[in-house]
Motif scaffolding. Structure first.
Motif, PDB file in Angstrom:
ATOM      1  N   ARG A 114       0.751  -0.955  -0.117  1.00 13.62           N
ATOM      2  CA  ARG A 114       0.145   0.050   0.165  1.00 13.62           C
ATOM      3  C   ARG A 114       0.873   1.183   0.000  1.00 13.62           C
ATOM      4  N   LEU A 115       0.946   1.959  -1.111  1.00 18.49           N
ATOM      5  CA  LEU A 115       1.682   3.261  -1.194  1.00 18.49           C
ATOM      6  C   LEU A 115       0.822   4.461  -0.945  1.00 18.49           C
ATOM      7  N   CYS A 116       1.405   5.381  -0.171  1.00 14.68           N
ATOM      8  CA  CYS A 116       0.820   6.753   0.092  1.00 14.68           C
ATOM      9  C   CYS A 116       1.146   7.742  -0.942  1.00 14.68           C
ATOM     10  N   SER A 129      -1.324  -1.152  -4.105  1.00 17.17           N
ATOM     11  CA  SER A 129      -2.746  -0.391  -3.989  1.00 17.17           C
ATOM     12  C   SER A 129      -2.274   1.001  -3.399  1.00 17.17           C
ATOM     13  N   THR A 130      -3.232   1.911  -3.658  1.00 15.13           N
ATOM     14  CA  THR A 130      -2.755   3.414  -3.346  1.00 15.13           C
ATOM     15  C   THR A 130      -3.814   4.045  -2.437  1.00 15.13           C
ATOM     16  N   THR A 131      -3.133   4.910  -1.419  1.00 13.42           N
ATOM     17  CA  THR A 131      -3.800   5.535  -0.683  1.00 13.42           C
ATOM     18  C   THR A 131      -3.574   6.996  -0.907  1.00 13.42           C
ATOM     19  N   THR A 162      -1.498   9.224   7.135  1.00 14.26           N
ATOM     20  CA  THR A 162      -1.364   8.162   6.127  1.00 14.26           C
ATOM     21  C   THR A 162      -0.644   6.859   6.778  1.00 14.26           C
ATOM     22  N   GLN A 200      -2.618   3.561   7.216  1.00 15.65           N
ATOM     23  CA  GLN A 200      -3.661   3.561   6.072  1.00 15.65           C
ATOM     24  C   GLN A 200      -2.761   3.264   4.785  1.00 15.65           C
ATOM     25  N   CYS A 201      -1.630   3.187   5.020  1.00 16.10           N
ATOM     26  CA  CYS A 201      -0.504   2.586   3.895  1.00 16.10           C
ATOM     27  C   CYS A 201       0.703   2.262   4.471  1.00 16.10           C
ATOM     28  N   ASP A 202       1.703   1.568   3.843  1.00 18.76           N
ATOM     29  CA  ASP A 202       2.616   0.874   4.208  1.00 18.76           C
ATOM     30  C   ASP A 202       4.094   1.693   3.888  1.00 18.76           C
TER      31      ASP A 202
END
Length: 386
Positions: free
Chosen positions: A44-46, A81-83, A97, A102-104
């Protein structure tokens, strides 16, 4: 066939049906269990949806940072996936975030010691980013002396503006953004722009057809390493990413070139202006202050360390050096507001947070010694806004 034989045949038939049904149900259930066990979690990318050249929600132009993140995920064998979150909130973006799970990972954070304190950990460096001189391709741009007699666009409250502040032989033209600096250059209002290189490079490539040369500069506050940031609890993921980064360096360099962002050798800049720099006020965020930094202990903590942690983590809401015009979040009024209860109120708030008002709990992010340092710093600014 006797009645008993008929009964036995019926029993065998029913037993056979039951066994077949059991086998069928087991066969149907097996893929579900297997799929659950083998499911690969996405990385999960911010990212900011409208922040080219760095990131974009346009699949045709995802941006430099997003493409780096995608390349890392591919090496790790994970989907992406993208936040999405607007990056103009600065460190608040990181807090809401990355630090809020909310993201990694967040690509492109500055690899500096005072960025979000120990709450954020970093990968190995992926590049260098900073300010650059932009001018006509036939103009000599090798150092500060080449700017004599020229009109130079500098961004408001930036290192280049401070660097050139006392150079009377250079005419400074203040702009508010790299976009404005490039426009002034194109319109002939300035001879050179000394502005934020990544955006200038992207604009030069996409809006000005590579018309200008970009010369990255190196010096205090002009150039720094960038990396991929993670929450401090994600050390295992960080180590995984570090393991694949060396094999991606050529791909990352190609992506910088694709988006026009300079990532090459920088010229030494600013050494000739040491006397001017020594006279400049200390600048923190958007606040300039001539007041010396207090280093003596107060409240049992280290004031200097507390100030650094405060400006790295708390300043996006409460203002750099606690300078805040909105009284309800002006921390210079704590003593006036809570009197003898100031310390107990502080500890309850930083430990438990005030989620309804957007204040997170910090007890799992910072140690009590670190929070004590922040409290000690806040003691030194009480009454400053009265």
């Amino acid at each position: 066939m006797t009645r008993n034989e008929v009964r036995n045949c019926s029993r065998h038939a029913l037993l056979g049906k039951a066994i077949r049904a059991l086998l069928l149900s087991t066969m149907l259930a097996a893929p579900v269990v297997s799929a659950g066990a083998d499911e690969i979690k996405p990385l999960r990318l911010c990212a900011d949806p409208t922040n080219l050249p760095f990131s974009s929600d346009d699949p045709g132009k995802p941006g430099l940072y997003l493409e780096i993140g995608q390349a890392v995920a591919q090496k790790l064998g994970r989907p992406v996936s993208t936040t999405w979150y607007k990056s103009y909130f600065g460190k608040r973006t990181v807090r809401e975030t990355l630090l809020s799970k909310q993201c990694d990972a967040m690509v492109g954070l500055p690899l500096v010691d005072d960025f979000m304190g120990p709450a954020v950990i970093f990968s190995k460096p992926i590049a260098h980013e900073g300010y650059a001189l932009i001018g006509a391709k036939d103009r000599k741009l090798t150092g500060i002396d080449d700017l004599r007699g020229l009109r130079v666009a500098v961004q408001y409250q930036s290192t280049p503006q401070n660097l050139l502040a006392l150079r009377d032989e250079i005419r400074k033209v203040t702009v508010l953004s790299p976009d404005e600096g490039m426009t002034a250059l194109e319109q002939g209002k300035v001879d050179v722009a000394f502005i934020w290189a990544p955006v200038a490079g992207w604009l030069n490539k996409t809006a000005y057809n590579d018309k200008y040369q970009l010369v990255p500069t190196e010096g205090a506050g002009l150039l720094w390493e960038t990396a991929i940031g993670f929450a401090k609890a994600s050390g295992a993921l960080r180590d995984e990413v570090d393991g694949v980064l060396p094999s991606l360096q050529s791909d990352i360099s190609a992506l910088f070139a694709k988006y026009g962002v300079p990532n090459g050798a920088a010229i030494k800049f600013g050494q000739a202006n040491q006397a001017a720099q020594a006279k400049e006020p200390v600048t923190v965020g958007q606040v300039t202050s001539d007041k010396p930094v207090q280093t003596a202990a107060a409240g049992g903590g280290d004031v200097k360390a507390g100030r650094e942690l405060f400006n790295g983590t708390c300043a996006h809401c409460h203002g750099p050096d606690a300078v805040q015009a909105e009284r309800k979040i002006d921390l210079r009024l704590l003593k006036k507001r809570y009197a003898d209860d100031m310390e107990s109120t502080y500890w309850k708030t930083v430990h438990d947070g005030r989620p309804a008002k957007g204040m997170p709990a910090w007890k799992d992010v910072y140690s009590d010694d670190e929070l004590k340092n922040v409290y000690s710093y806040l003691l030194t600014v009480q009454g400053a806004s009265d």
